[in-house]
Each structure stands twice: as structure tokens, then as C-alpha cells.
Design a protein around this motif. Structure first.
Motif, PDB file in Angstrom:
ATOM      1  N   GLU A  94       1.051  -1.848   0.089  1.00  0.00           N
ATOM      2  CA  GLU A  94       0.073   0.084  -0.033  1.00  0.00           C
ATOM      3  C   GLU A  94       0.932   1.603   0.310  1.00  0.00           C
ATOM      4  O   GLU A  94       0.807   2.331  -0.581  1.00  0.00           O
ATOM      5  CB  GLU A  94      -1.084  -0.185   1.263  1.00  0.00           C
ATOM      6  N   LYS A  95       1.971   1.432   0.712  1.00  0.00           N
ATOM      7  CA  LYS A  95       2.387   2.117   0.725  1.00  0.00           C
ATOM      8  C   LYS A  95       3.881   3.172  -1.282  1.00  0.00           C
ATOM      9  O   LYS A  95       3.589   3.466  -0.841  1.00  0.00           O
ATOM     10  CB  LYS A  95       3.890   2.090   1.793  1.00  0.00           C
ATOM     11  N   SER A  96       3.713   1.679  -1.338  1.00  0.00           N
ATOM     12  CA  SER A  96       3.878   1.538  -2.848  1.00  0.00           C
ATOM     13  C   SER A  96       3.218   2.354  -4.012  1.00  0.00           C
ATOM     14  O   SER A  96       3.310   3.462  -4.582  1.00  0.00           O
ATOM     15  CB  SER A  96       5.068   0.382  -3.530  1.00  0.00           C
ATOM     16  N   LEU A  97       1.940   1.784  -3.823  1.00  0.00           N
ATOM     17  CA  LEU A  97       0.892   2.522  -4.448  1.00  0.00           C
ATOM     18  C   LEU A  97       0.572   3.782  -3.785  1.00  0.00           C
ATOM     19  O   LEU A  97      -0.135   4.607  -5.083  1.00  0.00           O
ATOM     20  CB  LEU A  97       0.142   1.494  -4.111  1.00  0.00           C
ATOM     21  N   ALA A 137       3.591  -1.995 -12.095  1.00  0.00           N
ATOM     22  CA  ALA A 137       3.126  -3.054 -12.431  1.00  0.00           C
ATOM     23  C   ALA A 137       3.711  -4.303 -12.740  1.00  0.00           C
ATOM     24  O   ALA A 137       2.295  -4.778 -12.406  1.00  0.00           O
ATOM     25  CB  ALA A 137       3.220  -2.425 -14.190  1.00  0.00           C
ATOM     26  N   LEU A 138       4.993  -4.787 -12.478  1.00  0.00           N
ATOM     27  CA  LEU A 138       5.184  -6.005 -12.481  1.00  0.00           C
ATOM     28  C   LEU A 138       4.781  -6.722 -10.494  1.00  0.00           C
ATOM     29  O   LEU A 138       4.619  -7.313 -10.225  1.00  0.00           O
ATOM     30  CB  LEU A 138       7.054  -5.739 -11.787  1.00  0.00           C
ATOM     31  N   ILE A 139       5.108  -5.479  -9.833  1.00  0.00           N
ATOM     32  CA  ILE A 139       4.355  -6.165  -7.951  1.00  0.00           C
ATOM     33  C   ILE A 139       2.451  -6.254  -8.668  1.00  0.00           C
ATOM     34  O   ILE A 139       2.667  -7.314  -7.839  1.00  0.00           O
ATOM     35  CB  ILE A 139       4.739  -4.620  -7.387  1.00  0.00           C
ATOM     36  N   LEU A 140       2.158  -5.247  -9.245  1.00  0.00           N
ATOM     37  CA  LEU A 140       0.433  -5.817  -9.287  1.00  0.00           C
ATOM     38  C   LEU A 140       0.417  -7.005 -10.445  1.00  0.00           C
ATOM     39  O   LEU A 140      -0.795  -7.875  -9.920  1.00  0.00           O
ATOM     40  CB  LEU A 140      -0.364  -5.090  -9.958  1.00  0.00           C
ATOM     41  N   VAL A 200      14.377  -0.393  -8.567  1.00  0.00           N
ATOM     42  CA  VAL A 200      13.448   0.319  -9.437  1.00  0.00           C
ATOM     43  C   VAL A 200      14.132   1.963  -9.142  1.00  0.00           C
ATOM     44  O   VAL A 200      14.500   2.803  -9.420  1.00  0.00           O
ATOM     45  CB  VAL A 200      11.651   0.467  -9.298  1.00  0.00           C
ATOM     46  N   THR A 201      14.516   1.818  -7.416  1.00  0.00           N
ATOM     47  CA  THR A 201      14.778   3.186  -6.965  1.00  0.00           C
ATOM     48  C   THR A 201      16.118   2.552  -7.385  1.00  0.00           C
ATOM     49  O   THR A 201      16.534   4.834  -7.989  1.00  0.00           O
ATOM     50  CB  THR A 201      14.958   3.372  -5.671  1.00  0.00           C
ATOM     51  N   VAL A 202      16.764   2.280  -7.135  1.00  0.00           N
ATOM     52  CA  VAL A 202      18.433   2.486  -7.557  1.00  0.00           C
ATOM     53  C   VAL A 202      18.549   2.745  -8.951  1.00  0.00           C
ATOM     54  O   VAL A 202      19.252   3.435  -9.107  1.00  0.00           O
ATOM     55  CB  VAL A 202      19.115   1.042  -7.070  1.00  0.00           C
ATOM     56  N   ALA A 203      17.740   2.363  -9.397  1.00  0.00           N
ATOM     57  CA  ALA A 203      17.535   2.531 -11.497  1.00  0.00           C
ATOM     58  C   ALA A 203      17.212   3.399 -11.256  1.00  0.00           C
ATOM     59  O   ALA A 203      18.047   4.339 -12.603  1.00  0.00           O
ATOM     60  CB  ALA A 203      17.078   1.094 -12.260  1.00  0.00           C
ATOM     61  N   ARG A 239      12.520  12.227 -10.204  1.00  0.00           N
ATOM     62  CA  ARG A 239      13.475  10.660 -10.420  1.00  0.00           C
ATOM     63  C   ARG A 239      13.145   9.376 -10.433  1.00  0.00           C
ATOM     64  O   ARG A 239      13.698   8.742 -10.980  1.00  0.00           O
ATOM     65  CB  ARG A 239      14.202  11.309  -9.399  1.00  0.00           C
ATOM     66  N   LEU A 240      11.822   9.468  -9.481  1.00  0.00           N
ATOM     67  CA  LEU A 240      11.856   8.413 -10.385  1.00  0.00           C
ATOM     68  C   LEU A 240      11.340   7.767 -11.162  1.00  0.00           C
ATOM     69  O   LEU A 240       9.427   7.016 -11.425  1.00  0.00           O
ATOM     70  CB  LEU A 240      10.794   7.484  -9.021  1.00  0.00           C
ATOM     71  N   VAL A 241      11.847   7.408 -12.214  1.00  0.00           N
ATOM     72  CA  VAL A 241      11.235   7.283 -13.643  1.00  0.00           C
ATOM     73  C   VAL A 241      11.197   5.973 -13.978  1.00  0.00           C
ATOM     74  O   VAL A 241      10.334   5.859 -15.004  1.00  0.00           O
ATOM     75  CB  VAL A 241      12.982   7.697 -15.077  1.00  0.00           C
ATOM     76  N   TYR A 242      11.233   4.783 -13.355  1.00  0.00           N
ATOM     77  CA  TYR A 242      10.947   3.658 -13.049  1.00  0.00           C
ATOM     78  C   TYR A 242       9.903   3.318 -12.743  1.00  0.00           C
ATOM     79  O   TYR A 242       9.770   2.104 -12.437  1.00  0.00           O
ATOM     80  CB  TYR A 242      11.987   2.436 -12.853  1.00  0.00           C
ATOM     81  N   LEU A 243       9.225   4.317 -11.138  1.00  0.00           N
ATOM     82  CA  LEU A 243       8.604   3.739 -10.410  1.00  0.00           C
ATOM     83  C   LEU A 243       7.195   3.212 -10.888  1.00  0.00           C
ATOM     84  O   LEU A 243       6.606   2.010 -10.580  1.00  0.00           O
ATOM     85  CB  LEU A 243       8.065   4.809 -10.052  1.00  0.00           C
TER      86      LEU A 243
END
Length: 334
Positions: free
Chosen positions: A76-79, A260-263, A302-305, A251-255
């Protein structure tokens, strides 16, 4: 099966209401621009409350249920971070004054909790009565994941939202904000302010996110109490988190890709669970610890990338992602 007494439910809901009331009082009593230090302090406070609850919950009801709570909380926090993207877009689109953003966010959180509470009750009932609902929820999450991935480089078109368009068409809206009021009188005529339209937009977004997040958290736990607690504690820190990270969201370009991967992962997990229960016990299931590990791993990668990408290409900009293709500017003007 988790057995939660009426008293525990009442105390938990009471704690959530007290924390929400605190937010509302602060927002109403002292409208102001929230600075970095204040946002950091509130963010740490809400994260600390969520962790403390999880520790107590694990000690009182067992490590397995505690793991389910933390997995649900992280989902839920990530969403909710993606939720923040859309909140930023809404604030920018409607040019909400900084001193009123606190009020808008608090309203959004209250409305999100109410909507998710309704969806949790409905979802828990459906899952208990019809096991095939695991398949339905799983398919819904897979569809959402595919759409989010396809439109990961787009943003939701807030102005083109049906509810917002209807509000602008059928309600008399003032040109300017009037000291944070929702309704005002101009030349004897009662009119709504742009803040009212903003709250409508926030409500529509809350509804869409509830449709996605509730099946997602049911993918890591079937317990309605854990689903509610994970949602509530994740949402409570959303207001402070908005002011803390709004400058970092770009800056979170791949979030969107990560979400989508998590869902998709949780969707597959739900469908495997349905097959395990309804088709054959030989169909493997994905355990909660494995789910937690996968979710955390995806978020870290995702964050690091994203940070590496924006460091090498400062012009790269993150997008909230959309569930449908947005119109090009030329199309909107025509």
C-alpha cells in the motif's frame, strides 16, 4: 484464521480517527506551506506508528500474521507513492495555493479511507462466499499491470476526467480561490470555488486507486483486519510524504514499471491460490515471506535504477502512468 475482538477493532479504528482528527485540526487551524523539516518529522512519526503497530500485532497474533501486515503495508505504501504523482498533477493543473494543499491532501486521505473501508468489507465478503473471486481479482490486477506498463510514460489527463468535466459543466465555478472556501457568493449568486473541483478530482482518483489497491493487498492476506490496518497506516502518512518527496518524484522514472511488475506478481499469486484451492492442491502457492521479498526487491531495484538513470540523464522525467492512453495536446485543443 485470525480472530479479532470487537474491542481491538474499536481501539484500532479509534486510533486512526484520532490521527486523522489531528491532521484535520492542523490543516484547518493553521493553513501554511509545509516545510521540509516539518514534513520529515511527520513522516517519521507516521512510519514509527505503523512499525510500532506491526511489532505489537506480530507479538499479539503471531509472526505469520505480522509478516502479512508488513507485506500489505509495503504494498500500500508503494502504491501510495504513485498516488502522490497524481496528487502533484492535480495540484499543478488547478494551481492550488501552497497554503491550501494541506487541506486538500487531508480530505483526500479521509475520502480514500472511507472508500477503501467499503471496498474491504465488500471484498472480504466476496472472497469468503465465492472462491473464484481470487481469480477475478487476479485477472483485474493483471489487466491493470498490463495497462500501467503500456502507458508507463504518460500521466492521467485530470482535466479530461469525466467527473471533473461534469463539475465544470453543471456547476458555476469561480475563477479564483477564496480563502480556502468550497462555496462562496459573488454578486448574490452562490458558486463553488476551484478548490471544490479539486476535491472532486481527488475523490475520483481515490476511487480508481481503491479499485486497484484493495485486490492487491488481498493478494498478500485474506484477513480483513490486516487489509484495513495496512491501508489505514499507509494512507495516514501520505500527507506528510507528499511534502517530503514532491521534489524527488520526478526522479523515480521507473516507478510505474515497478508497480506494474508488483501488481502482475500479486495477480499471478491470487490466480495460483484460486487454482490451488479449486482445481488441485498440487498447484504451487506463493508464500507471504516470498511475496514480501519480491515486493521489496522490486522497489529497491526500481529506486536504484531510477536514480542512476536520472543521474546520467538529468532531463529524464518520471510519469505517474495511466490506465488508458491520454490525448495529445493537439487533440484536446481540437
Amino acid at each position: 484464521m485470525l480472530e479479532i475482538s470487537g474491542l481491538t477493532w474499536a481501539v484500532t479504528i479509534g486510533l486512526i480517527v484520532v490521527l486523522l482528527a489531528l491532521d484535520l485540526i492542523i490543516a484547518a487551524a493553521r493553513p501554511h506551506k509545509v516545510g521540509f523539516a516539518e514534513a520529515t518529522a511527520w513522516s517519521l512519526f507516521y512510519i514509527g506508528v505503523a512499525i510500532a503497530f506491526g511489532v505489537w500485532f506480530a507479538a499479539a497474533y503471531g509472526g505469520d500474521f505480522g509478516t502479512q501486515y508488513f507485506a500489505g503495508y509495503i504494498v500500500e505504501k508503494s502504491l501510495s507513492v504513485d498516488n502522490l504523482f497524481v496528487f502533484v498533477i492535480i495540484m499543478t493543473t488547478f494551481a492550488v495555493p501552497e497554503k491550501h494543499q494541506h487541506k486538500v491532501l487531508t480530505f483526500g486521505i479521509v475520502l480514500a479511507l472511507v472508500m477503501r473501508g467499503i471496498f474491504i468489507a465488500v471484498g472480504a465478503t466476496l472472497l469468503s462466499l465465492f472462491s473464484f473471486m481470487f481469480l477475478v481479482f487476479g485477472a483485474l490486477l493483471l489487466f491493470t499491470a498490463i495497462q500501467l506498463f503500456r502507458h508507463r510514460d504518460e500521466d492521467p489527463d485530470v482535466e479530461n476526467n469525466a467527473v471533473v468535466r461534469a463539475a465544470r459543466r453543471f456547476l458555476p465555478v469561480t475563477e479564483e480561490y477564496h480563502e480556502g472556501r468550497l462555496v462562496t457568493r459573488i454578486a448574490g449568486r452562490r458558486m463553488v470555488t476551484p478548490l471544490f473541483v479539486v476535491l472532486i478530482a481527488i475523490g475520483g482518483i481515490d476511487l480508481l486507486f481503491a479499485l486497484d489497491s484493495i485486490p492487491a493487498v488481498f493478494g498478500v492476506t485474506e484477513e480483513a483486519y490486516i487489509v484495513f490496518a495496512a491501508n489505514a497506516f499507509a494512507l495516514l502518512g501520505l500527507r506528510a510524504l507528499f511534502f517530503l518527496v514532491q521534489g524527488l518524484l520526478d526522479r523515480l522514472v521507473y516507478l510505474s514499471t515497478g508497480l506494474a511488475l508488483i501488481l502482475a506478481f500479486i495477480g499471478v499469486k491470487l490466480m495460483l491460490h484460486w487454482a490451488h484451492v479449486d482445481i488441485s492442491a498440487s498447484v504451487p502457492e506463493i508464500s507471504t515471506p516470498v511475496s514480501l521479498g519480491v515486493i521489496v526487491l522490486v522497489l529497491v531495484v526500481v529506486t536504484v535504477a531510477s536514480l542512476i538513470k536520472t543521474r546520467s540523464n538529468p532531463e529524464a522525467k518520471a510519469h505517474a502512468g495511466s490506465l488508458r492512453a491520454t490525448k495529445e495536446p493537439a487533440e484536446r485543443e481540437s
